[in-house]
Structures are given as structure tokens and as C-alpha cells.
Design a protein around this motif. Structure first.
Motif, PDB file in Angstrom:
ATOM      1  N   GLU A   1      -0.580  -0.600  -5.010  1.00  0.00           N
ATOM      2  CA  GLU A   1      -0.403  -0.328  -3.575  1.00  0.00           C
ATOM      3  C   GLU A   1       0.830  -1.066  -3.055  1.00  0.00           C
ATOM      4  O   GLU A   1       1.629  -0.510  -2.308  1.00  0.00           O
ATOM      5  CB  GLU A   1      -1.654  -0.763  -2.802  1.00  0.00           C
ATOM      6  N   ALA A   2       0.977  -2.326  -3.452  1.00  0.00           N
ATOM      7  CA  ALA A   2       2.133  -3.123  -3.017  1.00  0.00           C
ATOM      8  C   ALA A   2       3.438  -2.490  -3.502  1.00  0.00           C
ATOM      9  O   ALA A   2       4.407  -2.383  -2.740  1.00  0.00           O
ATOM     10  CB  ALA A   2       2.002  -4.552  -3.531  1.00  0.00           C
ATOM     11  N   GLN A   3       3.475  -2.071  -4.746  1.00  0.00           N
ATOM     12  CA  GLN A   3       4.693  -1.474  -5.291  1.00  0.00           C
ATOM     13  C   GLN A   3       5.004  -0.140  -4.617  1.00  0.00           C
ATOM     14  O   GLN A   3       6.160   0.152  -4.341  1.00  0.00           O
ATOM     15  CB  GLN A   3       4.575  -1.324  -6.801  1.00  0.00           C
TER      16      GLN A   3
ATOM     17  N   PRO B   1       4.943  -8.117  -3.277  1.00  0.00           N
ATOM     18  CA  PRO B   1       4.512  -9.423  -3.781  1.00  0.00           C
ATOM     19  C   PRO B   1       3.872  -9.265  -5.151  1.00  0.00           C
ATOM     20  O   PRO B   1       3.360  -8.199  -5.493  1.00  0.00           O
ATOM     21  CB  PRO B   1       3.463  -9.868  -2.743  1.00  0.00           C
ATOM     22  N   ASP B   2       3.913 -10.313  -5.934  1.00  0.00           N
ATOM     23  CA  ASP B   2       3.297 -10.328  -7.259  1.00  0.00           C
ATOM     24  C   ASP B   2       1.852 -10.777  -7.096  1.00  0.00           C
ATOM     25  O   ASP B   2       1.580 -11.903  -6.708  1.00  0.00           O
ATOM     26  CB  ASP B   2       4.069 -11.285  -8.166  1.00  0.00           C
TER      27      ASP B   2
ATOM     28  N   LEU C   1      -6.588  -5.188   1.179  1.00  0.00           N
ATOM     29  CA  LEU C   1      -6.365  -6.425   0.435  1.00  0.00           C
ATOM     30  C   LEU C   1      -4.886  -6.798   0.428  1.00  0.00           C
ATOM     31  O   LEU C   1      -4.544  -7.978   0.541  1.00  0.00           O
ATOM     32  CB  LEU C   1      -6.916  -6.306  -0.986  1.00  0.00           C
ATOM     33  N   LEU C   2      -4.021  -5.804   0.333  1.00  0.00           N
ATOM     34  CA  LEU C   2      -2.590  -6.080   0.437  1.00  0.00           C
ATOM     35  C   LEU C   2      -2.265  -6.617   1.828  1.00  0.00           C
ATOM     36  O   LEU C   2      -1.505  -7.577   1.971  1.00  0.00           O
ATOM     37  CB  LEU C   2      -1.766  -4.823   0.148  1.00  0.00           C
ATOM     38  N   MET C   3      -2.852  -6.027   2.857  1.00  0.00           N
ATOM     39  CA  MET C   3      -2.646  -6.505   4.220  1.00  0.00           C
ATOM     40  C   MET C   3      -3.042  -7.980   4.328  1.00  0.00           C
ATOM     41  O   MET C   3      -2.307  -8.792   4.895  1.00  0.00           O
ATOM     42  CB  MET C   3      -3.470  -5.667   5.207  1.00  0.00           C
ATOM     43  N   VAL C   4      -4.187  -8.327   3.751  1.00  0.00           N
ATOM     44  CA  VAL C   4      -4.652  -9.718   3.767  1.00  0.00           C
ATOM     45  C   VAL C   4      -3.606 -10.617   3.116  1.00  0.00           C
ATOM     46  O   VAL C   4      -3.232 -11.656   3.674  1.00  0.00           O
ATOM     47  CB  VAL C   4      -6.014  -9.851   3.049  1.00  0.00           C
TER      48      VAL C   4
ATOM     49  N   GLU D   1       4.630  -0.579   7.315  1.00  0.00           N
ATOM     50  CA  GLU D   1       3.972   0.653   7.718  1.00  0.00           C
ATOM     51  C   GLU D   1       2.493   0.318   7.938  1.00  0.00           C
ATOM     52  O   GLU D   1       1.980  -0.660   7.387  1.00  0.00           O
ATOM     53  CB  GLU D   1       4.173   1.757   6.686  1.00  0.00           C
ATOM     54  N   PRO D   2       1.795   1.068   8.766  1.00  0.00           N
ATOM     55  CA  PRO D   2       0.407   0.723   9.112  1.00  0.00           C
ATOM     56  C   PRO D   2      -0.520   0.696   7.892  1.00  0.00           C
ATOM     57  O   PRO D   2      -0.329   1.433   6.927  1.00  0.00           O
ATOM     58  CB  PRO D   2      -0.010   1.843  10.064  1.00  0.00           C
TER      59      PRO D   2
END
Length: 167
Positions: free
Chosen positions: A44-46, A54-55, A88-91, A128-129
């Protein structure tokens, strides 16, 4: 109790969040499940952030735990409450310094739930949201600090809960 089988397991236990493993059914499947979830968050992050992602690998989380154990403890608690990769990425982004700029929540009893969150950097750039339709993701908001600055509401940071402390 057997010795931890991986560095990630060791860090989870050191952080006091061993329930992530011990209460999973069956417990021996907990670590593979957590690893798959972390891989989904990394994807999701990529997808969202490309080279700026982030890693969130096991090695990176373990290294971050040794530098900032409370940050990673909060992330582990979030990991136990949701499996939604975007949330979880947002967190993680909040833990790393992004600010909550905007939250829209829509809920209708026994019909629907949706949350939309926009983050911004300290320099004003927005992500992005982040969206979720899982009501379980609402529990993440109990980790976000609440305060007022000059009488205006502010959501600030993401913190581990003090559910139980060694005493």
C-alpha cells in the motif's frame, strides 16, 4: 514458553504487546499472519508513495523499536485492532510526523460506515485520502491525542494505550 522465533516476535514481546501472538488462534500462526499484514501495508505504501514509501519491513520496525519503542508499541496496538492496509499506513505516517488535517465520518446504524482521513506534512503537503469501510478501524482514533490550541480542536500524534502496566 519457547524462545522467540524471530526478531519481530522478540520486539513484539519486549514492547509488552505479546497478546498479538499469544491470543491469536492458533498462536503459531500469529507471526505469519502479522508478516503478511506488514507486507500488505508495505505494498500500500509503495502504491501510494512510490520511492517516498516508508520501510515497514520487519528489520525496519525492529530497528525503529530500538530507537523509539513507544512509537512502535502504538503501531503494534493498531496492528492488533485492524488489518486494513491503508489505515495501518495512515497510522505509521502519523507516528512519523504527519498531522491529521481532515476527518469525515459517516455512519448509519446497521447500514454503513465510512471514514475518510487526510494527512498533511509539517510543510503543508497532503497525502491522498485514507478510506475505510470497516467499523473496526474506528478504534484507531482512541490512540490519537486530543487537544485545543487557542480554543481550536487538534488531533495530534498517535500514542500507545496504557492498557496494563507492569507493576
Amino acid at each position: 514458553m519457547n524462545a522467540p522465533s524471530s526478531t519481530l516476535e522478540s520486539v513484539i514481546r519486549q514492547s509488552g504487546e505479546e497478546w498479538l501472538i499469544d491470543l491469536f488462534a492458533p498462536p503459531e500462526e500469529a507471526l505469519p499472519h502479522i508478516q503478511r499484514t506488514l507486507e500488505a501495508v508495505q505494498r500500500e505504501a509503495q502504491n501510494r508513495l512510490g520511492t517516498d514509501a516508508p520501510d515497514l519491513s520487519e528489520a525496519a520496525l525492529c530497528g525503529e523499536y530500538h530507537r523509539n519503542p513507544l512509537r512502535v508499541r502504538g503501531f503494534f496496538q493498531a496492528l492488533g485492532g485492524t488489518r486494513t492496509p491503508a489505515m495501518l499506513l495512515m497510522v505509521w505516517r502519523i507516528i512519523q510526523g504527519m498531522a491529521v488535517k481532515d476527518i469525515h465520518l459517516s455512519y448509519r446504524r446497521q447500514e454503513s460506515f465510512e471514514v475518510r482521513v487526510v494527512l498533511e506534512s509539517p510543510y503543508g503537503e497532503e497525502d491522498e485520502p485514507y478510506f475505510s469501510n470497516s467499523i473496526h478501524d474506528f478504534a484507531l482514533f482512541r490512540h490519537i491525542g486530543l487537544l485545543e490550541i487557542g480554543g481550536a480542536p487538534v488531533f495530534d500524534g498517535f500514542y500507545p494505550l496504557r492498557i496494563r502496566e507492569a507493576g
